[in-house]
Design a protein around this motif. Sequence first.
Motif, PDB file in Angstrom:
ATOM      1  N   CYS A 145       0.854  -1.187   0.000  1.00 34.76           N
ATOM      2  CA  CYS A 145       0.000   0.000   0.000  1.00 34.76           C
ATOM      3  C   CYS A 145       0.892   1.240   0.000  1.00 34.76           C
ATOM      4  O   CYS A 145       1.939   1.267   0.648  1.00 34.76           O
ATOM      5  CB  CYS A 145      -0.862  -0.050   1.267  1.00 34.76           C
ATOM      6  N   CYS A 150      -0.149   2.721   6.865  1.00 35.69           N
ATOM      7  CA  CYS A 150      -0.856   1.436   6.721  1.00 35.69           C
ATOM      8  C   CYS A 150       0.119   0.279   6.904  1.00 35.69           C
ATOM      9  O   CYS A 150       1.256   0.327   6.441  1.00 35.69           O
ATOM     10  CB  CYS A 150      -1.485   1.359   5.332  1.00 35.69           C
ATOM     11  N   CYS A 169      -4.926   0.653   6.651  1.00 36.84           N
ATOM     12  CA  CYS A 169      -5.668   1.833   6.203  1.00 36.84           C
ATOM     13  C   CYS A 169      -7.101   1.406   5.838  1.00 36.84           C
ATOM     14  O   CYS A 169      -7.414   0.221   5.772  1.00 36.84           O
ATOM     15  CB  CYS A 169      -4.975   2.493   5.004  1.00 36.84           C
ATOM     16  N   CYS A 172      -7.278  -0.954   2.685  1.00 29.10           N
ATOM     17  CA  CYS A 172      -6.781  -2.312   2.915  1.00 29.10           C
ATOM     18  C   CYS A 172      -7.702  -3.064   3.878  1.00 29.10           C
ATOM     19  O   CYS A 172      -7.889  -4.274   3.750  1.00 29.10           O
ATOM     20  CB  CYS A 172      -5.345  -2.281   3.445  1.00 29.10           C
TER      21      CYS A 172
HETATM   22 ZN    ZN Z   1      -3.338   0.278   3.035  1.00 31.67          ZN
END
Ligand code: ZN
Length: 194
Positions: A145, A150, A169, A172
């Motif tokens: 990501c 994240c 995040c 995700c």
């Molecule tokens: Zn992410």
Amino acid sequence: MTKKKPCIGLAPFGGVSDIISKTIAAHIQGYLPLDVDILSGLSLPGYAYDQRRLQYDAGIILKRMESEPFQDYAKVVGVLDVDIFVPIVTHVFGEAKQGGRCALVSVYRLKRNLDGSTPPRSLLLGRAAKVALHELGHLFDIHHCVDRGCLMHFSGVLEDLDQTPLDFCRYCSVFLRSALPAPNNNGGIRKAIR
Ligand SMILES: [Zn+2]
Ligand SMILES: [Zn+2]
């Protein structure tokens, strides 16, 4: 409350302390609506030791793990306290085949700070949990990501890992929730998804 079906096997290889295994298992269960069983009886994977590099080849270990039944767990996360590598880099904290069944976490390089000092145990355990959740993300087919905030952001060095929060995040989290095996995929990811 009904007990969730154990879905993930955590497989500590010889020499991994109980507290590390239990912490990783607790974090996986804390983020995913899946139960984790801690397996026992795995000795160090001598078959994967590279005499020239004095490290263990993560790819060889994963290949062997993928060929073992592991009691039909959907995903299996191996934990090691030895240095592991993939051919193109000096070392890795963890390794997983994208969308595969097995992943590895090595705590070997998490136990020393960059300046050679020993991190407090809480930091070590947090690092191990981050690597495990990141690799598990790969097993559920989440790619790296771009969001530095994240868990799926790539961390090649400890500095990056320490700056990464122990959280996925929003994107995700949603992806992970949809990738979880039925029928547990309705529960959402605790904390991370909210
Ligand atoms: Zn992410
Ligand atoms: Zn990764």
